[in-house]
Design an enzyme around this catalytic site. Structure first.
Site, PDB file in Angstrom:
ATOM      1  N   GLU A 199      -6.325   6.883  -2.082  1.00 43.57           N
ATOM      2  CA  GLU A 199      -6.451   5.727  -1.189  1.00 43.57           C
ATOM      3  C   GLU A 199      -6.973   4.504  -1.932  1.00 43.57           C
ATOM      4  O   GLU A 199      -6.487   3.382  -1.729  1.00 43.57           O
ATOM      5  CB  GLU A 199      -7.388   6.066  -0.020  1.00 43.57           C
ATOM      6  CG  GLU A 199      -6.710   6.840   1.092  1.00 43.57           C
ATOM      7  CD  GLU A 199      -5.513   6.105   1.665  1.00 43.57           C
ATOM      8  OE1 GLU A 199      -5.667   4.974   2.152  1.00 43.57           O
ATOM      9  OE2 GLU A 199      -4.413   6.658   1.603  1.00 43.57           O
TER      10      GLU A 199
ATOM     11  N   HIS B 162       0.835  -1.208   0.000  1.00 44.98           N
ATOM     12  CA  HIS B 162       0.000   0.000   0.000  1.00 44.98           C
ATOM     13  C   HIS B 162       0.866   1.253   0.000  1.00 44.98           C
ATOM     14  O   HIS B 162       0.632   2.192  -0.769  1.00 44.98           O
ATOM     15  CB  HIS B 162      -0.899  -0.031   1.239  1.00 44.98           C
ATOM     16  CG  HIS B 162      -1.791   1.165   1.385  1.00 44.98           C
ATOM     17  ND1 HIS B 162      -3.103   1.164   0.986  1.00 44.98           N
ATOM     18  CD2 HIS B 162      -1.547   2.402   1.893  1.00 44.98           C
ATOM     19  CE1 HIS B 162      -3.640   2.357   1.246  1.00 44.98           C
ATOM     20  NE2 HIS B 162      -2.712   3.116   1.794  1.00 44.98           N
ATOM     21  N   GLU B 163       1.883   1.270   0.868  1.00 46.14           N
ATOM     22  CA  GLU B 163       2.744   2.452   0.967  1.00 46.14           C
ATOM     23  C   GLU B 163       3.570   2.661  -0.294  1.00 46.14           C
ATOM     24  O   GLU B 163       3.728   3.788  -0.775  1.00 46.14           O
ATOM     25  CB  GLU B 163       3.658   2.330   2.191  1.00 46.14           C
ATOM     26  CG  GLU B 163       2.934   2.462   3.514  1.00 46.14           C
ATOM     27  CD  GLU B 163       2.143   3.760   3.586  1.00 46.14           C
ATOM     28  OE1 GLU B 163       2.718   4.845   3.344  1.00 46.14           O
ATOM     29  OE2 GLU B 163       0.938   3.701   3.863  1.00 46.14           O
TER      30      GLU B 163
ATOM     31  N   HIS C 129       1.538   4.182  -3.053  1.00 51.29           N
ATOM     32  CA  HIS C 129       1.442   5.636  -2.973  1.00 51.29           C
ATOM     33  C   HIS C 129       2.632   6.299  -3.659  1.00 51.29           C
ATOM     34  O   HIS C 129       2.485   7.307  -4.353  1.00 51.29           O
ATOM     35  CB  HIS C 129       1.400   6.099  -1.513  1.00 51.29           C
ATOM     36  CG  HIS C 129       0.050   6.045  -0.880  1.00 51.29           C
ATOM     37  ND1 HIS C 129      -1.065   6.636  -1.435  1.00 51.29           N
ATOM     38  CD2 HIS C 129      -0.368   5.490   0.297  1.00 51.29           C
ATOM     39  CE1 HIS C 129      -2.119   6.437  -0.639  1.00 51.29           C
ATOM     40  NE2 HIS C 129      -1.719   5.749   0.408  1.00 51.29           N
TER      41      HIS C 129
END
Length: 271
Positions: free
Chosen positions: A201, A138-139, A142
């Site tokens: 997100e 997820h990070e 981003h």
């Protein structure tokens, strides 16, 4: 009035020019900062951060080795994913690094160029390697989807009048560093956080699941992970991780909707 309208028109035109289509998401993004400049700044800030915090040795600690292993597998998975889409050049200057930092904060982040940090405070929440891979995925999503660059651009526009990064660094170094740290979720003490947008997100959730699956980790671990995150936030101040990653009741439902696509990429390790 006419002069004001002219200025507004010019500003809108500049914003239109400053927008770019993201190669992996297809979404138009504000892009005032060249990627090579962000990666150069990230390299410097990352080393400074590591020098000022307690880094756990991966050769002497099994958790640090797990972070290194997860980071390495996620990096390989993302590189494979981008190559498969003919976008290898998007990551050609990435120099991946993965470190575990001794801190009670429930957090993780990734700077441009693949500079990853996981805090020890996150591990009791992730509880297993697959859940950690979901967070790291997820990070990193981003970062590679250039969400931080988008937020940095928004900050430069809103707080420094759209000043170029190089000029901002020389004229207002402290403010520019704070913008950078905010944009990548590194410590909320630096000021009011620039929140990730809903679209960012959703993109990070979707891509993070795919990256974890490609790396051989079961993306289904995302569901109990976010259930634990939600439980932590119940009746108390949200942990650092949730303060920079808005969590809604619908998030788990959305992850479940995204799960079938992520599972198409999932090949358990050893098979």
């Amino acid at each position: 009035m006419k002069r004001s309208l002219t200025l507004v028109t010019i500003a809108v035109s500049m914003l239109a020019i400053a927008c770019a289509t993201n190669a992996i998401t297809g979404r138009r993004q504000l892009s005032l900062v060249p990627e090579n400049e962000l990666q150069s700044m990230a390299k410097s800030e990352y080393q400074q951060f590591l020098s000022q915090n307690k880094v756990v040795s991966s050769s002497q600690n099994k958790d640090a080795e797990m972070v290194r292993r997860v980071g390495s597998r996620i990096a390989t998975a993302i590189t494979t994913y981008y190559k498969g889409k003919g976008l290898a050049n998007e990551l050609q200057n990435y120099q991946w690094e993965y470190n575990l930092v001794d801190s009670k904060d429930v957090n993780a982040w990734c700077m441009p160029g693949g500079k990853i940090v996981v805090y020890t405070g996150l591990l009791p929440v992730t509880q297993n390697e697959a859940a950690l891979a979901v967070v790291v995925g997820h990070e990193v999503a981003h970062a590679v989807a250039k969400h931080g660059s988008e937020r940095m651009s928004q900050g430069l526009l809103q707080q420094l009048g759209g000043t170029a990064l190089s000029v901002a660094l020389s004229s207002k170094p402290a403010e520019t560093q704070n913008l950078f740290m905010q944009a990548y979720g590194i410590g909320s003490q630096v000021g009011v956080m620039l929140p990730h947008s809903r679209s960012q997100e959703l993109e990070a959730d979707k891509l993070g699941l795919i990256y974890a699956a490609l790396a051989g980790y079961n993306p289904r671990e995302a569901i109990p992970l976010w259930q634990r995150m939600e439980a932590m936030a119940n009746g108390s101040k949200p942990p650092e991780f949730l303060s920079t990653h808005p969590s809604e009741q619908s998030r788990i439902a959305k992850l479940q909707q995204q799960m079938p696509e992520a599972l198409k990429y999932y090949q358990p390790m050893g098979k």
